[in-house]
Design a protein around this motif. Structure first.
Motif, mmCIF file in Angstrom:
data_model
loop_
_atom_site.group_PDB
_atom_site.id
_atom_site.type_symbol
_atom_site.label_atom_id
_atom_site.label_comp_id
_atom_site.label_asym_id
_atom_site.label_seq_id
_atom_site.Cartn_x
_atom_site.Cartn_y
_atom_site.Cartn_z
ATOM 1 N N GLY A 167 0.879 -1.347 -0.020
ATOM 2 C CA GLY A 167 0.084 -0.033 -0.109
ATOM 3 C C GLY A 167 0.834 1.284 -0.019
ATOM 4 O O GLY A 167 0.329 2.245 0.486
ATOM 5 N N GLY A 168 2.039 1.125 -0.649
ATOM 6 C CA GLY A 168 2.980 2.484 -0.797
ATOM 7 C C GLY A 168 3.954 2.750 0.280
ATOM 8 O O GLY A 168 4.631 3.247 0.317
ATOM 9 N N THR A 169 3.738 1.551 1.260
ATOM 10 C CA THR A 169 4.692 1.701 2.305
ATOM 11 C C THR A 169 5.766 0.483 2.054
ATOM 12 O O THR A 169 5.332 -0.880 1.817
ATOM 13 C CB THR A 169 4.290 1.636 3.684
ATOM 14 O OG1 THR A 169 3.288 2.611 4.084
ATOM 15 C CG2 THR A 169 5.281 1.526 4.681
ATOM 16 N N GLN A 170 7.047 0.699 2.155
ATOM 17 C CA GLN A 170 8.032 -0.345 2.045
ATOM 18 C C GLN A 170 8.695 -0.939 3.247
ATOM 19 O O GLN A 170 8.920 -0.039 3.934
ATOM 20 C CB GLN A 170 9.171 0.343 0.797
ATOM 21 C CG GLN A 170 8.709 0.743 -0.570
ATOM 22 C CD GLN A 170 9.833 0.662 -1.518
ATOM 23 O OE1 GLN A 170 10.762 1.291 -1.010
ATOM 24 N NE2 GLN A 170 9.524 0.099 -2.656
ATOM 25 N N HIS A 171 8.957 -2.021 3.209
ATOM 26 C CA HIS A 171 9.418 -2.541 4.390
ATOM 27 C C HIS A 171 10.797 -3.574 3.915
ATOM 28 O O HIS A 171 10.449 -4.529 3.017
ATOM 29 C CB HIS A 171 8.411 -3.718 5.038
ATOM 30 C CG HIS A 171 7.088 -3.127 5.411
ATOM 31 N ND1 HIS A 171 6.907 -2.423 6.646
ATOM 32 C CD2 HIS A 171 5.963 -2.888 4.800
ATOM 33 C CE1 HIS A 171 5.760 -1.825 6.588
ATOM 34 N NE2 HIS A 171 5.156 -2.269 5.624
ATOM 35 N N THR A 172 11.848 -3.316 4.282
ATOM 36 C CA THR A 172 12.903 -4.084 4.190
ATOM 37 C C THR A 172 13.195 -5.380 5.335
ATOM 38 O O THR A 172 13.404 -4.994 6.233
ATOM 39 C CB THR A 172 14.301 -3.306 4.195
ATOM 40 O OG1 THR A 172 14.267 -2.326 3.222
ATOM 41 C CG2 THR A 172 15.591 -4.360 3.899
ATOM 42 N N VAL A 173 13.138 -6.621 4.754
ATOM 43 C CA VAL A 173 13.091 -7.531 5.682
ATOM 44 C C VAL A 173 13.830 -8.897 5.263
ATOM 45 O O VAL A 173 14.524 -8.730 4.243
ATOM 46 C CB VAL A 173 11.490 -8.360 5.893
ATOM 47 C CG1 VAL A 173 10.469 -7.522 6.416
ATOM 48 C CG2 VAL A 173 11.142 -8.878 4.557
ATOM 49 N N THR A 174 14.098 -9.578 6.157
ATOM 50 C CA THR A 174 15.015 -10.829 5.972
ATOM 51 C C THR A 174 13.913 -12.052 5.615
ATOM 52 O O THR A 174 13.527 -12.372 6.641
ATOM 53 C CB THR A 174 16.078 -11.128 6.887
ATOM 54 O OG1 THR A 174 16.805 -10.013 7.101
ATOM 55 C CG2 THR A 174 16.914 -12.365 6.808
ATOM 56 N N ALA A 175 13.886 -12.471 4.413
ATOM 57 C CA ALA A 175 13.073 -13.219 4.129
ATOM 58 C C ALA A 175 13.559 -14.810 3.598
ATOM 59 O O ALA A 175 14.791 -14.645 3.160
ATOM 60 C CB ALA A 175 12.022 -12.761 2.661
ATOM 61 N N SER A 176 12.870 -15.626 3.964
ATOM 62 C CA SER A 176 13.278 -16.996 3.449
ATOM 63 C C SER A 176 12.742 -17.422 2.150
ATOM 64 O O SER A 176 11.811 -17.070 1.825
ATOM 65 C CB SER A 176 12.756 -18.085 4.627
ATOM 66 O OG SER A 176 11.469 -18.377 4.608
#
Length: 449
Positions: A397-406
């Motif tokens: 929804g226009g907000t970005q999240h940097t995550v550590t994904a498997s």
């Protein structure tokens, strides 16, 4: 200001952290008054061309976290507002330069501070036309990022994008003296003095040394090489920052400055050195408006990282209905990696700790490279299965999240992306809302995830 006067030090921090609480407590322990400037209690008023601040303070210590926010300009505008009416430590101009990693490198290089070679280009063609100068392997970074997020070691045989999501990205030379031991040097500077220094070692399976990623630390405050010491102090001065974590690495030509962090955490530094920068930041703020500070008391307080609840912490407001954004059970998202972005459908799963991405989708967007392996339990298996882990940028929804994904094979699943609690903690999940249907309906997917 008379020596007997009490200074009111405002700490501008919209988040709750050990560092913010420690600074506020140090101000109180030094005999002055602390004020936590946050959403619940802060306002600026203009009436008849007179500007007033509530609560009233004499000086502001800027601790706004801007690197991990989607709209850092909003925070900078807020800090600029405060700076216009009160003295401020870590003013918004220098802070803006510091949170933008390429702007930091450009300013330092302009003042003859050694930094790794780097290339920022606004077009895909220009960025990839210049990538061969960095050799076979380089560092690929988003210009704004924190805690090691948005930083990849990349094979430069493959093209990269000038942006990751809506974040500008650039290429940087990889500085390594010993490829088998990844470490750097964090030096914490307050004013014109070094408070502490530590080596940070990358955790197994990674090359990044951030404490937030599990890196080990070692106290080297009394063993800093002269060149590194002088470089850290000079860099802080060049950047015009009142307090800053300076990250350096030793290369074949000497010491390089990698990054400057105006809101660097204290936890790792305190664990390594037994010294907290908080009382020194409090002292700097108090003395900046002619307040009186007992230096011996500062040294005593620095031996403890007091992150207990400050007396100045305002009572939190009860969130209004609808204040937390809502995400659907099936949601349209945009995932971004080093070589591209792609729109896709994602399933929300509050039972999953970590976001996971299908192998094919990860390859399409250039997610990675692989940072480490994680073991995931599945069904009745007690031991679980090992899956590679990569950095991933997910736009919701226009907000970005940097995550550590498997990364896993999800070809037998209906959705190539599963949103875990690392993203869903920011949202309310509406299980009736589905992006793949015009009408909300119960979940029909039966495969175990």
């Amino acid at each position: 200001m008379d020596e007997t006067d009490t200074v009111r030090v405002g700490v501008l921090s919209l988040h709750t952290s050990k560092e913010t609480k420690a600074i506020l407590n140090a101000v109180e322990d030094l005999g002055h008054e602390s004020v936590w400037l946050r959403r619940e209690n802060t306002a600026v008023s203009i009436r008849d061309s007179e500007v007033s601040l509530e609560p009233e303070v004499d000086i502001v210590a800027n601790r706004l976290l801007l690197s991990n926010t989607e709209e850092p300009a909003e925070g900078l505008g807020l800090a600029a507002t405060f700076e216009r009416i009160r003295p401020m430590l870590n003013r918004p101009g220098p802070t803006l330069t510091a949170i933008h990693k390429f702007a930091t490198a450009a300013r330092l290089a302009d003042w003859n501070v050694r930094v790794p070679d780097a290339l920022l280009a606004l077009s895909n063609d220009r960025l990839n036309r210049g990538r061969e100068r960095f050799g076979d392997v380089g560092v690929y970074k988003t210009a704004i990022g924190t805690h090691g997020g948005g930083t990849w070691k990349v094979d430069l045989d493959e093209p990269v994008n000038p942006k990751v999501g809506n974040r500008q990205a650039f290429l940087q030379e990889l500085i390594e003296r010993d490829a088998s031991e990844h470490r750097d040097l964090r030096v914490y500077v307050v004013g014109d003095r070094i408070i502490g220094a530590m080596h940070r070692y990358a955790p197994e399976g990674d090359w990044r040394t951030n404490v937030a990623l599990g890196g080990a630390v070692e106290n080297v405050t009394d063993e800093i090489p002269d060149e590194a010491r002088e470089t850290a102090l000079y860099a802080a001065d060049v950047m015009d920052l009142d307090y800053v974590g300076v990250d350096l690495i030793e290369g074949e030509k000497g010491w390089y400055v990698l990054e400057m962090n105006p809101t660097a955490g204290f936890k790792g530094l305190y664990e390594a050195t037994g010294t907290s920068p908080a009382p020194y930041i409090a002292k700097l703020a108090i003395e900046a408006v002619d307040g009186d500070v007992d230096d011996e008391r500062v040294r005593d307080l620095a031996a403890t990282l007091d992150d207990s609840r400050p007396t100045s912490m305002p009572r939190p407001e009860r969130p209004e209905p609808g204040q937390t954004p809502t995400v659907g059970y099936i949601e349209d998202v945009v995932v971004s990696g080093t070589s591209g972005s792609q729109s896709t459908l994602a399933k929300s799963d509050t039972g999953a700790t970590r976001t996971s991405i299908d192998t094919s989708l990860a390859a399409n967007i250039g997610a990675g490279p692989i940072k480490s392996m994680t073991r995931v339990r599945s069904g009745s298996s007690k031991s679980g299965t090992a899956r590679p882990v990569v950095d991933l940028v997910v736009g919701v929804g226009g907000t970005q999240h940097t995550v550590t994904a498997s990364v896993e094979d999800r070809s037998h699943m209906n959705y190539p992306l599963l949103l875990g609690r690392d993203i869903l903690k920011h949202y309310q999940v509406d299980v009736r809302r589905r992006a793949d249907s015009d009408e909300p309906r119960p979940e029909e997917e039966t495969l175990e995830e």
